[in-house]
Design a protein around this motif. Structure first.
Motif, PDB file in Angstrom:
ATOM      1  N   VAL A 176       0.843  -1.200   0.000  1.00 44.19           N
ATOM      2  CA  VAL A 176       0.000   0.000   0.000  1.00 44.19           C
ATOM      3  C   VAL A 176       0.878   1.249   0.000  1.00 44.19           C
ATOM      4  O   VAL A 176       0.602   2.222  -0.711  1.00 44.19           O
ATOM      5  CB  VAL A 176      -0.948   0.006   1.218  1.00 44.19           C
ATOM      6  CG1 VAL A 176      -1.711   1.329   1.304  1.00 44.19           C
ATOM      7  CG2 VAL A 176      -1.937  -1.156   1.131  1.00 44.19           C
ATOM      8  N   ALA A 177       1.961   1.227   0.794  1.00 45.87           N
ATOM      9  CA  ALA A 177       2.863   2.377   0.847  1.00 45.87           C
ATOM     10  C   ALA A 177       3.499   2.644  -0.511  1.00 45.87           C
ATOM     11  O   ALA A 177       3.731   3.807  -0.880  1.00 45.87           O
ATOM     12  CB  ALA A 177       3.948   2.143   1.898  1.00 45.87           C
ATOM     13  N   LYS A 178       3.782   1.578  -1.251  1.00 45.16           N
ATOM     14  CA  LYS A 178       4.427   1.720  -2.569  1.00 45.16           C
ATOM     15  C   LYS A 178       3.435   2.188  -3.630  1.00 45.16           C
ATOM     16  O   LYS A 178       3.845   2.577  -4.731  1.00 45.16           O
ATOM     17  CB  LYS A 178       5.026   0.367  -2.985  1.00 45.16           C
ATOM     18  CG  LYS A 178       5.895   0.393  -4.242  1.00 45.16           C
ATOM     19  CD  LYS A 178       7.155   1.201  -4.038  1.00 45.16           C
ATOM     20  CE  LYS A 178       8.005   1.239  -5.302  1.00 45.16           C
ATOM     21  NZ  LYS A 178       8.523  -0.074  -5.689  1.00 45.16           N
ATOM     22  N   ALA A 179       2.139   2.189  -3.310  1.00 45.33           N
ATOM     23  CA  ALA A 179       1.117   2.522  -4.312  1.00 45.33           C
ATOM     24  C   ALA A 179       1.320   3.917  -4.894  1.00 45.33           C
ATOM     25  O   ALA A 179       1.010   4.163  -6.063  1.00 45.33           O
ATOM     26  CB  ALA A 179      -0.285   2.406  -3.698  1.00 45.33           C
ATOM     27  N   ASP A 239      -0.917   9.327   8.210  1.00 44.05           N
ATOM     28  CA  ASP A 239      -0.431  10.688   7.997  1.00 44.05           C
ATOM     29  C   ASP A 239      -1.570  11.673   7.827  1.00 44.05           C
ATOM     30  O   ASP A 239      -1.347  12.849   7.532  1.00 44.05           O
ATOM     31  CB  ASP A 239       0.496  10.742   6.783  1.00 44.05           C
ATOM     32  CG  ASP A 239      -0.200  10.291   5.499  1.00 44.05           C
ATOM     33  OD1 ASP A 239      -1.352   9.811   5.571  1.00 44.05           O
ATOM     34  OD2 ASP A 239       0.422  10.394   4.422  1.00 44.05           O
ATOM     35  N   GLY A 240      -2.809  11.209   8.017  1.00 42.72           N
ATOM     36  CA  GLY A 240      -3.964  12.093   7.981  1.00 42.72           C
ATOM     37  C   GLY A 240      -4.602  12.276   6.627  1.00 42.72           C
ATOM     38  O   GLY A 240      -5.588  13.022   6.496  1.00 42.72           O
ATOM     39  N   SER A 241      -4.064  11.633   5.594  1.00 46.05           N
ATOM     40  CA  SER A 241      -4.633  11.767   4.248  1.00 46.05           C
ATOM     41  C   SER A 241      -4.545  10.438   3.526  1.00 46.05           C
ATOM     42  O   SER A 241      -3.821   9.532   3.935  1.00 46.05           O
ATOM     43  CB  SER A 241      -3.895  12.846   3.451  1.00 46.05           C
ATOM     44  OG  SER A 241      -2.535  12.489   3.268  1.00 46.05           O
ATOM     45  N   LEU A 242      -5.283  10.334   2.422  1.00 46.65           N
ATOM     46  CA  LEU A 242      -5.309   9.104   1.636  1.00 46.65           C
ATOM     47  C   LEU A 242      -5.123   9.453   0.170  1.00 46.65           C
ATOM     48  O   LEU A 242      -5.936  10.167  -0.417  1.00 46.65           O
ATOM     49  CB  LEU A 242      -6.635   8.374   1.847  1.00 46.65           C
ATOM     50  CG  LEU A 242      -6.751   6.973   1.225  1.00 46.65           C
ATOM     51  CD1 LEU A 242      -5.804   6.009   1.918  1.00 46.65           C
ATOM     52  CD2 LEU A 242      -8.187   6.459   1.341  1.00 46.65           C
ATOM     53  N   HIS A 243      -4.042   8.956  -0.415  1.00 47.90           N
ATOM     54  CA  HIS A 243      -3.746   9.204  -1.829  1.00 47.90           C
ATOM     55  C   HIS A 243      -4.690   8.362  -2.690  1.00 47.90           C
ATOM     56  O   HIS A 243      -5.047   7.248  -2.308  1.00 47.90           O
ATOM     57  CB  HIS A 243      -2.291   8.826  -2.109  1.00 47.90           C
ATOM     58  CG  HIS A 243      -1.791   9.268  -3.441  1.00 47.90           C
ATOM     59  ND1 HIS A 243      -1.984   8.522  -4.585  1.00 47.90           N
ATOM     60  CD2 HIS A 243      -1.104  10.377  -3.818  1.00 47.90           C
ATOM     61  CE1 HIS A 243      -1.430   9.148  -5.605  1.00 47.90           C
ATOM     62  NE2 HIS A 243      -0.891  10.265  -5.179  1.00 47.90           N
ATOM     63  N   PRO A 244      -5.116   8.881  -3.864  1.00 48.74           N
ATOM     64  CA  PRO A 244      -6.002   8.106  -4.748  1.00 48.74           C
ATOM     65  C   PRO A 244      -5.457   6.720  -5.087  1.00 48.74           C
ATOM     66  O   PRO A 244      -6.221   5.757  -5.175  1.00 48.74           O
ATOM     67  CB  PRO A 244      -6.100   8.984  -6.007  1.00 48.74           C
ATOM     68  CG  PRO A 244      -5.898  10.377  -5.499  1.00 48.74           C
ATOM     69  CD  PRO A 244      -4.900  10.245  -4.380  1.00 48.74           C
ATOM     70  N   SER A 245      -4.136   6.604  -5.263  1.00 48.47           N
ATOM     71  CA  SER A 245      -3.550   5.298  -5.568  1.00 48.47           C
ATOM     72  C   SER A 245      -3.691   4.350  -4.384  1.00 48.47           C
ATOM     73  O   SER A 245      -3.913   3.149  -4.560  1.00 48.47           O
ATOM     74  CB  SER A 245      -2.080   5.452  -5.948  1.00 48.47           C
ATOM     75  OG  SER A 245      -1.943   6.207  -7.135  1.00 48.47           O
ATOM     76  N   GLU A 246      -3.558   4.883  -3.166  1.00 50.62           N
ATOM     77  CA  GLU A 246      -3.751   4.059  -1.975  1.00 50.62           C
ATOM     78  C   GLU A 246      -5.200   3.597  -1.878  1.00 50.62           C
ATOM     79  O   GLU A 246      -5.465   2.444  -1.516  1.00 50.62           O
ATOM     80  CB  GLU A 246      -3.385   4.853  -0.720  1.00 50.62           C
ATOM     81  CG  GLU A 246      -1.900   5.135  -0.577  1.00 50.62           C
ATOM     82  CD  GLU A 246      -1.582   5.975   0.633  1.00 50.62           C
ATOM     83  OE1 GLU A 246      -0.613   5.664   1.351  1.00 50.62           O
ATOM     84  OE2 GLU A 246      -2.308   6.964   0.871  1.00 50.62           O
ATOM     85  N   ARG A 247      -6.124   4.488  -2.217  1.00 46.70           N
ATOM     86  CA  ARG A 247      -7.535   4.112  -2.192  1.00 46.70           C
ATOM     87  C   ARG A 247      -7.811   2.984  -3.182  1.00 46.70           C
ATOM     88  O   ARG A 247      -8.550   2.040  -2.872  1.00 46.70           O
ATOM     89  CB  ARG A 247      -8.411   5.326  -2.520  1.00 46.70           C
ATOM     90  CG  ARG A 247      -9.921   5.056  -2.449  1.00 46.70           C
ATOM     91  CD  ARG A 247     -10.712   6.285  -2.883  1.00 46.70           C
ATOM     92  NE  ARG A 247     -10.551   7.374  -1.939  1.00 46.70           N
ATOM     93  CZ  ARG A 247     -11.344   7.574  -0.896  1.00 46.70           C
ATOM     94  NH1 ARG A 247     -12.363   6.746  -0.664  1.00 46.70           N
ATOM     95  NH2 ARG A 247     -11.142   8.591  -0.088  1.00 46.70           N
ATOM     96  N   ASP A 248      -7.207   3.065  -4.362  1.00 48.39           N
ATOM     97  CA  ASP A 248      -7.407   2.022  -5.370  1.00 48.39           C
ATOM     98  C   ASP A 248      -6.908   0.664  -4.859  1.00 48.39           C
ATOM     99  O   ASP A 248      -7.573  -0.366  -5.035  1.00 48.39           O
ATOM    100  CB  ASP A 248      -6.680   2.390  -6.663  1.00 48.39           C
ATOM    101  CG  ASP A 248      -7.325   3.561  -7.392  1.00 48.39           C
ATOM    102  OD1 ASP A 248      -8.505   3.863  -7.097  1.00 48.39           O
ATOM    103  OD2 ASP A 248      -6.651   4.178  -8.240  1.00 48.39           O
TER     104      ASP A 248
END
Length: 282
Positions: free
Chosen positions: A72-75, A150-159
């Protein structure tokens, strides 16, 4: 890349069986490469029966959790120092030291590899958890919590989280609800209610909560703000039953993850207590 098995399988298949043999050899080689990837990720296969023991299932669950965190971190592309620190923070929450911490770090690095077999690992998670809803939910929420650290969610992480949820048997709607609950939980904890490790901060209950903090408390429990006391209590009891540390341990949760389960239960308790206090519910 794990292609050694495919190359050998195709070569010998073609040598002894022509085109048809090459196709069959490619298939066998793919299965061999997949088994090697799983083995390197710390998973054991038991093709001849006599499945893994409880301790082995817990070990697989533990390693898979950190490997998938790495994936997930690498997403987002390059794994940053902040994301590595987030993994370390999760290890601290579990009080991991020595060999256990090293195993978690190695699993996290394995998850970052370009050919990490996510689907196969998640399939093994379903096996190691015995398909138990509570354990699979805990695994998913662990990934969401790490992604939101970290308080936020990147679109790639959501995918990637959607892919993880699907493979574990959760619908897109169920994932989105848990994302909303976790986002609210992050704000709730950092707003003075619960604090690090789920412990109440000094004086936090004496301060009048804001409307946003009360709204987040409802979201932590997954209910609307106009929910009556009976529905609220049912939602609270359901969540506490699903996240009760002792019950999760009895179902196969690795003991190293007990602290995280306790924190989640305390988070649910804090949200419920705040709503009761403000609304005057009994």
């Amino acid at each position: 890349m794990h292609i050694f098995g495919k190359i050998l399988g195709t070569f010998f298949g073609f040598l002894f069986g022509g085109l048809f043999g090459a196709v069959f050899g490619l298939f066998l080689g793919h299965q061999f490469d997949k088994a090697r990837r799983l083995q390197q990720a710390g998973f054991r296969s038991s093709p001849f029966g006599g499945g893994p023991s409880q301790a082995q299932r817990q070990e697989e669950f533990f390693k898979a959790a950190f490997a998938v965190m790495g994936h997930v971190a690498k997403a987002k592309g390059q794994v940053t120092k902040e994301e590595i620190q987030l993994a370390s923070t999760m290890m601290d929450r579990m009080n991991l030291h020595g060999e256990l911490r090293t195993a978690a770090q190695e699993a996290f690095r394995e998850g970052k590899s370009s050919d990490f077999p996510l689907d196969d690992v998640l399939a093994r998670v379903k096996i190691s958890s015995g398909g138990r809803f509570d354990l699979l939910q805990f695994f998913l929420e662990l990934q969401i919590s790490a992604a939101f650290a970290d308080g936020s969610l990147h679109p790639s992480e959501r995918d990637v989280l959607h892919r993880i949820a699907e493979k574990l048997g959760f619908s897109a709607q169920q994932l989105e609800q848990r994302l909303r609950m976790q986002e609210a939980a992050f704000r709730f904890q950092h707003g003075g209610f619960g604090g690090q490790g789920g412990q109440q901060q000094s004086g936090s209950w004496q301060q009048a909560p804001s409307a946003n903090q009360l709204s987040d408390a409802y979201k932590v429990l997954g209910v609307d703000e106009d929910t009556d006391s009976k529905v609220l209590k049912r939602a609270y009891r359901k969540l506490m039953n699903e996240h009760h540390p002792d019950k999760l341990m009895a179902k196969g949760l690795p003991p190293e993850m007990m602290n995280v389960a306790k924190e989640k239960s305390q988070e649910i308790q804090n949200a419920y207590d705040l709503i009761k206090k403000v609304k005057g519910f009994k």
